[in-house]
Design an enzyme around this catalytic site. Structure first.
Site, short mmCIF file in Angstrom:
data_model
loop_
_atom_site.label_atom_id
_atom_site.label_comp_id
_atom_site.label_asym_id
_atom_site.label_seq_id
_atom_site.Cartn_x
_atom_site.Cartn_y
_atom_site.Cartn_z
N SER A 67 0.80 -1.24 0.00
CA SER A 67 0.00 0.00 0.00
C SER A 67 0.82 1.28 0.00
O SER A 67 0.25 2.37 -0.09
CB SER A 67 -0.96 0.01 1.19
OG SER A 67 -2.15 -0.69 0.88
N LYS A 70 0.13 3.73 -2.77
CA LYS A 70 -0.88 4.78 -2.75
C LYS A 70 -0.27 6.18 -2.65
O LYS A 70 -0.96 7.17 -2.90
CB LYS A 70 -1.88 4.52 -1.63
CG LYS A 70 -2.74 3.26 -1.86
CD LYS A 70 -3.74 3.05 -0.76
CE LYS A 70 -4.67 1.88 -1.08
NZ LYS A 70 -4.00 0.57 -0.98
N SER A 131 -6.74 3.20 3.66
CA SER A 131 -6.11 2.44 2.58
C SER A 131 -7.15 1.67 1.77
O SER A 131 -6.92 0.54 1.33
CB SER A 131 -5.06 1.47 3.13
OG SER A 131 -4.30 0.89 2.11
#
Length: 232
Positions: A67, A70, A131
């Site tokens: 993640s 991102k 997330s």
């Protein structure tokens, strides 16, 4: 990536920041002789003010970044908003496929209703705070027109920022096999994931904070009520 693992990732990052404060007044050689050792395949510790590398371990090898992907999605969204290509109050209509993905409890998500309209600012908060993977894909479609086109933008921007060891195949950081459960096609091979070197992750994080410091205002929020009564 599920929410629990994401929380552990954030906790680990905060721990590194706290640990960094112990070394704030020393140089790289002193940090190395202080016995600093990170239980990770790759790591880097950088002085945020000077850019001096205080510690690095296998920092130039491209590894899975999950993640942390991102950050690039955030960068491209904030850039699009700054350039007037996307508006915070712009609305996005959720497809049945994306709504179904948002209800996959094995992934970090905020529920999105079929055919419901959500503002960009709400999708962004869901991505930055929880997330949320489905919300991230929605952002990719808003900015790039489609996930594949957005992935092209990610790789292009990485080159523009001077990154060297990277490859983006999706906007979320999920392994492609997780996406294939909900979408018939992905960019790259079925088992591919986004990769970057620790050094490039540091560069991306630095540029994100330099160019869009307001990102901290959202990412520092521990939790927030999502629109239409959902929780993020």
């Amino acid at each position: 990536m599920n929410r629990l693992f994401y929380r552990k990732l954030i906790a680990s990052s905060l721990a590194m920041i706290m640990f960094f404060s112990l070394f704030a007044g020393i140089n790289k050689a002193e940090a190395e002789t202080a016995g600093l050792d990170v239980n990770a395949s790759g790591a880097i510790l950088v002085d945020a003010d000077t850019g001096m590398i205080l510690y690095e371990k296998n920092s130039e090898t491209a590894l899975g970044i999950a993640s942390m992907t991102k950050m690039m999605t955030e960068y491209l969204l904030l850039e699009a908003v700054k350039e007037g290509k996307v508006k915070w109050n712009q609305e996005y209509v959720v497809s049945p496929e994306l709504s179904k993905m948002s209800h996959d409890n094995s992934l970090s998500n905020v529920f999105l209703r079929v055919e419901a309209k959500y503002k960009v600012e709400d999708l962004y908060a869901a991505m930055a705070i929880e997330s949320a993977n489905a919300a991230t894909i929605a952002i990719a479609e808003i900015v790039g027109g489609s996930e594949p086109k957005f992935v092209e933008m990610m790789n292009k921007k990485a080159a523009e920022l001077g990154l060297e060891k990277y490859k983006f195949v999706n906007s979320t950081g999920l392994n492609n096999r997780d996406l294939l459960k909900h979408f018939p096609e992905v960019v790259g091979d079925p088992d591919e994931e986004n990769i970057m070197s620790a050094k490039d992750v540091a560069i991306l994080a630095s540029r994100l904070l330099q160019d869009f410091p307001e990102v901290l205002e959202t990412s520092s929020i521990p939790g927030k009520d999502f629109c239409k009564g959902h929780r993020r």
